[in-house]
Design a protein around this motif. Structure first.
Motif, PDB file in Angstrom:
ATOM      1  N   VAL A 105       1.083  -1.659   0.073  1.00 33.70           N
ATOM      2  CA  VAL A 105      -0.007   0.001   0.318  1.00 33.70           C
ATOM      3  C   VAL A 105       0.885   1.220  -0.108  1.00 33.70           C
ATOM      4  O   VAL A 105       0.472   2.437  -1.257  1.00 33.70           O
ATOM      5  N   GLY A 106       2.044   1.332   0.821  1.00 33.87           N
ATOM      6  CA  GLY A 106       2.561   2.668   0.552  1.00 33.87           C
ATOM      7  C   GLY A 106       3.716   2.548  -0.231  1.00 33.87           C
ATOM      8  O   GLY A 106       3.679   3.638  -0.369  1.00 33.87           O
ATOM      9  N   LEU A 107       4.114   1.526  -1.243  1.00 34.20           N
ATOM     10  CA  LEU A 107       4.971   2.093  -1.853  1.00 34.20           C
ATOM     11  C   LEU A 107       3.896   2.214  -3.244  1.00 34.20           C
ATOM     12  O   LEU A 107       4.199   2.730  -3.816  1.00 34.20           O
ATOM     13  N   ALA A 108       2.972   1.324  -3.106  1.00 37.26           N
ATOM     14  CA  ALA A 108       1.829   1.651  -4.470  1.00 37.26           C
ATOM     15  C   ALA A 108       1.240   3.561  -4.443  1.00 37.26           C
ATOM     16  O   ALA A 108       1.237   3.791  -5.275  1.00 37.26           O
ATOM     17  N   ALA A 109       1.620   3.544  -3.461  1.00 37.45           N
ATOM     18  CA  ALA A 109       0.907   5.366  -2.960  1.00 37.45           C
ATOM     19  C   ALA A 109       1.354   6.153  -3.618  1.00 37.45           C
ATOM     20  O   ALA A 109       1.609   7.011  -4.241  1.00 37.45           O
ATOM     21  N   SER A 110       2.901   5.906  -3.193  1.00 41.05           N
ATOM     22  CA  SER A 110       4.100   7.068  -2.814  1.00 41.05           C
ATOM     23  C   SER A 110       5.135   6.975  -4.467  1.00 41.05           C
ATOM     24  O   SER A 110       4.860   7.791  -5.324  1.00 41.05           O
ATOM     25  N   SER A 111       4.876   5.501  -5.661  1.00 37.23           N
ATOM     26  CA  SER A 111       4.461   5.726  -6.368  1.00 37.23           C
ATOM     27  C   SER A 111       3.885   5.564  -7.618  1.00 37.23           C
ATOM     28  O   SER A 111       4.419   6.714  -8.633  1.00 37.23           O
ATOM     29  N   ALA A 112       3.269   5.944  -7.059  1.00 32.63           N
ATOM     30  CA  ALA A 112       1.998   6.802  -7.700  1.00 32.63           C
ATOM     31  C   ALA A 112       2.162   8.141  -7.668  1.00 32.63           C
ATOM     32  O   ALA A 112       1.918   8.644  -9.259  1.00 32.63           O
ATOM     33  N   ILE A 113       2.403   8.731  -6.568  1.00 33.84           N
ATOM     34  CA  ILE A 113       2.835  10.614  -6.438  1.00 33.84           C
ATOM     35  C   ILE A 113       3.728  10.388  -7.048  1.00 33.84           C
ATOM     36  O   ILE A 113       3.650  11.397  -8.325  1.00 33.84           O
ATOM     37  N   ALA A 114       4.750   9.921  -7.290  1.00 27.14           N
ATOM     38  CA  ALA A 114       5.770  10.708  -7.809  1.00 27.14           C
ATOM     39  C   ALA A 114       5.587  10.017  -9.454  1.00 27.14           C
ATOM     40  O   ALA A 114       6.309  10.996  -9.883  1.00 27.14           O
ATOM     41  N   ALA A 115       5.147   9.119  -9.394  1.00 31.19           N
ATOM     42  CA  ALA A 115       5.182   8.567 -11.515  1.00 31.19           C
ATOM     43  C   ALA A 115       4.628  10.305 -11.896  1.00 31.19           C
ATOM     44  O   ALA A 115       4.818  10.682 -12.832  1.00 31.19           O
ATOM     45  N   ALA A 116       3.033  10.555 -11.304  1.00 26.40           N
ATOM     46  CA  ALA A 116       2.404  11.431 -11.296  1.00 26.40           C
ATOM     47  C   ALA A 116       2.865  12.819 -11.891  1.00 26.40           C
ATOM     48  O   ALA A 116       3.222  13.244 -12.828  1.00 26.40           O
ATOM     49  N   VAL A 117       3.821  13.377 -10.469  1.00 26.32           N
ATOM     50  CA  VAL A 117       4.420  14.464 -10.521  1.00 26.32           C
ATOM     51  C   VAL A 117       5.771  14.432 -11.455  1.00 26.32           C
ATOM     52  O   VAL A 117       6.188  15.278 -12.433  1.00 26.32           O
ATOM     53  N   THR A 118       6.212  13.112 -11.600  1.00 26.82           N
ATOM     54  CA  THR A 118       6.910  13.481 -12.593  1.00 26.82           C
ATOM     55  C   THR A 118       6.780  13.571 -13.741  1.00 26.82           C
ATOM     56  O   THR A 118       7.494  14.443 -14.952  1.00 26.82           O
ATOM     57  N   SER A 119       5.619  13.176 -14.280  1.00 25.05           N
ATOM     58  CA  SER A 119       5.452  12.919 -16.199  1.00 25.05           C
ATOM     59  C   SER A 119       4.557  14.122 -15.828  1.00 25.05           C
ATOM     60  O   SER A 119       4.449  15.016 -17.073  1.00 25.05           O
ATOM     61  N   PHE A 120       4.321  15.085 -14.876  1.00 23.35           N
ATOM     62  CA  PHE A 120       3.995  16.349 -15.578  1.00 23.35           C
ATOM     63  C   PHE A 120       5.055  17.467 -15.042  1.00 23.35           C
ATOM     64  O   PHE A 120       5.404  17.785 -16.806  1.00 23.35           O
ATOM     65  N   VAL A 121       6.085  16.894 -14.994  1.00 23.12           N
ATOM     66  CA  VAL A 121       6.986  18.114 -14.641  1.00 23.12           C
ATOM     67  C   VAL A 121       7.908  17.886 -16.085  1.00 23.12           C
ATOM     68  O   VAL A 121       8.442  18.603 -17.358  1.00 23.12           O
ATOM     69  N   ALA A 122       8.149  16.019 -16.504  1.00 23.44           N
ATOM     70  CA  ALA A 122       8.610  15.690 -18.076  1.00 23.44           C
ATOM     71  C   ALA A 122       7.892  15.817 -18.913  1.00 23.44           C
ATOM     72  O   ALA A 122       8.582  15.317 -19.845  1.00 23.44           O
ATOM     73  N   ARG A 123       7.060  16.356 -18.819  1.00 23.97           N
ATOM     74  CA  ARG A 123       5.964  16.343 -20.555  1.00 23.97           C
ATOM     75  C   ARG A 123       6.850  17.409 -21.286  1.00 23.97           C
ATOM     76  O   ARG A 123       7.144  18.409 -20.582  1.00 23.97           O
ATOM     77  N   PRO A 124       6.976  17.039 -22.374  1.00 23.45           N
ATOM     78  CA  PRO A 124       7.166  18.168 -23.066  1.00 23.45           C
ATOM     79  C   PRO A 124       5.853  18.878 -23.623  1.00 23.45           C
ATOM     80  O   PRO A 124       4.806  18.437 -24.011  1.00 23.45           O
ATOM     81  N   ARG A 125       6.384  20.007 -23.782  1.00 25.35           N
ATOM     82  CA  ARG A 125       6.783  21.417 -23.246  1.00 25.35           C
ATOM     83  C   ARG A 125       6.056  21.942 -25.341  1.00 25.35           C
ATOM     84  O   ARG A 125       6.802  22.043 -25.611  1.00 25.35           O
ATOM     85  N   PRO A 126       5.336  22.435 -25.292  1.00 20.82           N
ATOM     86  CA  PRO A 126       5.180  23.385 -26.714  1.00 20.82           C
ATOM     87  C   PRO A 126       5.643  24.401 -27.012  1.00 20.82           C
ATOM     88  O   PRO A 126       6.001  25.308 -25.925  1.00 20.82           O
ATOM     89  N   ALA A 127       6.120  25.034 -27.853  1.00 18.61           N
ATOM     90  CA  ALA A 127       7.623  25.464 -28.116  1.00 18.61           C
ATOM     91  C   ALA A 127       7.158  26.819 -28.624  1.00 18.61           C
ATOM     92  O   ALA A 127       5.414  27.074 -28.768  1.00 18.61           O
TER      93      ALA A 127
END
Length: 127
Positions: A105-127
């Motif tokens: 439960v702890g790892l599922a929650a923390s990895s899901a949050i970290a994956a969501a934040v990382t995906s948001f930050v690392a997403r390609p931005r329009p030029a």
């Protein structure tokens, strides 16, 4: 899920198991202090190092364009499996199952949050 995603998720799972062995797998003895209190087998620095390494693995995988859900799932399932396997070998009481649930439960929650934040930050931005 395509073959590339499955292969990448399996690679993340293998690296997760390697991480567990590197930080936690070698320490199997419990510590007893002068008052007779038992703790362990892990020290705080081991758990912190393991967590930081898993976070780095998750971030690196997502930055390298591995599917975020597959990455978080691979880390959660692989770590829970290896932790449970080891705990079951050293526990006669059966309480390892409670620990396994908490790890999952702890790892599922923390990895899901970290994956969501990382995906948001690392997403390609329009030029």
């Amino acid at each position: 899920m395509n073959a590339k995603t499955v292969t990448a998720a399996l690679a993340v799972a293998v690296l997760t198991v390697v991480t567990w062995f590197a930080w936690l797998g070698w320490d199997t003895k419990q510590d007893v202090d002068a008052a007779g209190n038992v703790s362990g087998p892990y020290q705080a620095w081991q758990v912190i190092g393991c967590g930081v390494t898993l976070l780095a693995l998750l971030v690196a995988a997502i930055v390298l364009r591995v599917n975020a859900v597959a990455t978080a799932a691979a880390i959660t399932l692989a770590f829970t499996a290896v932790w449970t396997w080891d705990a079951a070998r050293h526990d006669d009481s059966g309480l390892f199952a409670v620990g396994a649930l908490l790890v999952f439960v702890g790892l599922a929650a923390s990895s899901a949050i970290a994956a969501a934040v990382t995906s948001f930050v690392a997403r390609p931005r329009p030029a």
